[in-house]
Scaffold this motif. Structure first.
Motif, PDB file in Angstrom:
ATOM      1  N   ARG A   1       0.833  -1.209   0.000  1.00 46.55           N
ATOM      2  CA  ARG A   1       0.000   0.000   0.000  1.00 46.55           C
ATOM      3  C   ARG A   1       0.868   1.259   0.000  1.00 46.55           C
ATOM      4  O   ARG A   1       0.570   2.226  -0.690  1.00 46.55           O
ATOM      5  N   ILE A   2       1.937   1.240   0.771  1.00 44.42           N
ATOM      6  CA  ILE A   2       2.813   2.409   0.824  1.00 44.42           C
ATOM      7  C   ILE A   2       3.486   2.629  -0.529  1.00 44.42           C
ATOM      8  O   ILE A   2       3.537   3.756  -1.030  1.00 44.42           O
ATOM      9  N   LEU A   3       3.981   1.566  -1.149  1.00 44.79           N
ATOM     10  CA  LEU A   3       4.647   1.706  -2.438  1.00 44.79           C
ATOM     11  C   LEU A   3       3.675   2.166  -3.521  1.00 44.79           C
ATOM     12  O   LEU A   3       4.017   3.022  -4.347  1.00 44.79           O
TER      13      LEU A   3
ATOM     14  N   ILE B   1       4.085   5.664  -5.617  1.00 44.77           N
ATOM     15  CA  ILE B   1       4.167   5.663  -7.075  1.00 44.77           C
ATOM     16  C   ILE B   1       3.036   6.479  -7.679  1.00 44.77           C
ATOM     17  O   ILE B   1       3.257   7.302  -8.574  1.00 44.77           O
ATOM     18  N   PHE B   2       1.825   6.280  -7.199  1.00 41.32           N
ATOM     19  CA  PHE B   2       0.690   6.948  -7.831  1.00 41.32           C
ATOM     20  C   PHE B   2       0.633   8.432  -7.502  1.00 41.32           C
ATOM     21  O   PHE B   2       0.576   9.279  -8.400  1.00 41.32           O
TER      22      PHE B   2
ATOM     23  N   LEU C   1       3.098   9.749 -10.444  1.00 39.62           N
ATOM     24  CA  LEU C   1       2.199   9.822 -11.594  1.00 39.62           C
ATOM     25  C   LEU C   1       1.280  11.044 -11.586  1.00 39.62           C
ATOM     26  O   LEU C   1       1.014  11.623 -12.642  1.00 39.62           O
ATOM     27  N   THR C   2       0.785  11.428 -10.435  1.00 39.30           N
ATOM     28  CA  THR C   2      -0.133  12.568 -10.376  1.00 39.30           C
ATOM     29  C   THR C   2       0.530  13.874 -10.806  1.00 39.30           C
ATOM     30  O   THR C   2      -0.044  14.609 -11.618  1.00 39.30           O
TER      31      THR C   2
END
Length: 90
Positions: free
Chosen positions: A38-40, A44-45, A49-50
């Motif tokens: 969940r942390i990774l 990443i997201f 990415l955002t």
């Protein structure tokens, strides 16, 4: 440093202690795997990415669909399949 070695030898000599240690260790591993994934994914997201998506939107980066003014890449194919088509699909 001495505790894991002692626990290992006790687990080898007394089977129920080894089984209990194994169960506890695997539950800890599941919990850490759940949390770390969940942390990774969050990092990443939301952190990678955002901001990239916001920058693309800010500078007006056009996608292929915007350039070609098409709504879909789906193409209707009217084809009669034969047995030869299915013999070597790759």
């Amino acid at each position: 440093m001495l505790t894991p070695i002692v626990l290992c030898f006790i687990g080898f000599l007394i089977e129920p202690v080894g089984n209990f240690t194994h169960i506890i260790w695997m539950q800890l591993a599941k919990m850490l795997g759940y949390i770390n994934s969940r942390i990774l994914l969050f990092i990443i997201f939301f952190i990678i990415l955002t901001p990239i998506a916001f920058l693309r939107k800010l500078f007006g980066k056009k996608t292929i669909q915007d350039k070609n003014k098409i709504t879909s890449y789906f193409q209707n194919r009217i084809q009669q399949y034969k047995a030869v088509d299915l013999q070597n699909p790759w």
